[in-house]
Design a protein around this motif. Structure first.
Motif, PDB file in Angstrom:
ATOM      1  N   GLY A 136     -19.097  14.004  62.499  1.00  0.00           N
ATOM      2  CA  GLY A 136     -19.588  15.496  62.695  1.00  0.00           C
ATOM      3  C   GLY A 136     -21.620  15.684  63.079  1.00  0.00           C
ATOM      4  O   GLY A 136     -22.489  14.930  62.138  1.00  0.00           O
ATOM      5  N   CYS A 137     -21.367  16.833  63.910  1.00  0.00           N
ATOM      6  CA  CYS A 137     -22.738  16.872  63.802  1.00  0.00           C
ATOM      7  C   CYS A 137     -22.395  18.398  65.085  1.00  0.00           C
ATOM      8  O   CYS A 137     -21.848  18.757  65.050  1.00  0.00           O
ATOM      9  N   ASN A 138     -24.024  18.393  64.945  1.00  0.00           N
ATOM     10  CA  ASN A 138     -24.461  20.236  65.687  1.00  0.00           C
ATOM     11  C   ASN A 138     -23.828  19.808  67.421  1.00  0.00           C
ATOM     12  O   ASN A 138     -24.002  18.611  68.322  1.00  0.00           O
ATOM     13  N   ALA A 139     -24.022  21.088  68.239  1.00  0.00           N
ATOM     14  CA  ALA A 139     -23.659  20.629  69.300  1.00  0.00           C
ATOM     15  C   ALA A 139     -24.626  19.709  70.123  1.00  0.00           C
ATOM     16  O   ALA A 139     -24.885  18.842  71.249  1.00  0.00           O
ATOM     17  N   THR A 140     -25.855  20.320  69.743  1.00  0.00           N
ATOM     18  CA  THR A 140     -27.692  19.890  70.358  1.00  0.00           C
ATOM     19  C   THR A 140     -27.471  18.002  69.875  1.00  0.00           C
ATOM     20  O   THR A 140     -27.865  17.270  70.722  1.00  0.00           O
TER      21      THR A 140
END
Length: 109
Positions: free
Chosen positions: A23-27
């Protein structure tokens, strides 16, 4: 990945592969897609020691502490991962119990 598997196998390391979530952010997801997991400077990558964390539990990967929403969108990568030795761990640990252990987890992933 197959080249890395052959290299590790020739050195006597585990070449077990698992399909796992990150899991991570889009960037960050775009940076990983373009450059790989090369010391991304993860905000979460030091809780259990320096590294990149994966889980078999998509709901854990979707936790907002990992898949931080950007404009209401969460990002989870589904990855083919070479895993080393594993052991169950908890938050009181700051390092694996032995040098042979290359990954750990809280029993959820």
């Amino acid at each position: 990945l197959d080249i890395k598997v052959r290299e590790l196998k020739s050195r006597g390391y585990s070449t077990e592969r698992q399909l796992l979530y990150h899991g991570c952010n889009a960037t960050v997801a775009m940076d990983i897609a373009l450059s790989g997991y090369h010391d991304m400077g993860s905000k979460n990558g030091r809780l259990w020691g320096h590294g990149v964390y994966f889980t078999s539990d998509v709901n854990l990967a979707l936790d907002i502490n990992y898949a931080t929403p950007v404009s209401g969108i969460q990002t989870v990568l589904f990855c083919d991962v070479l895993v080393g030795g594993r052991e169950k761990s908890d938050k009181s640990w700051r390092a694996p119990s032995s040098p042979e252990i290359r990954s750990g987890g809280n029993g959820r992933g």
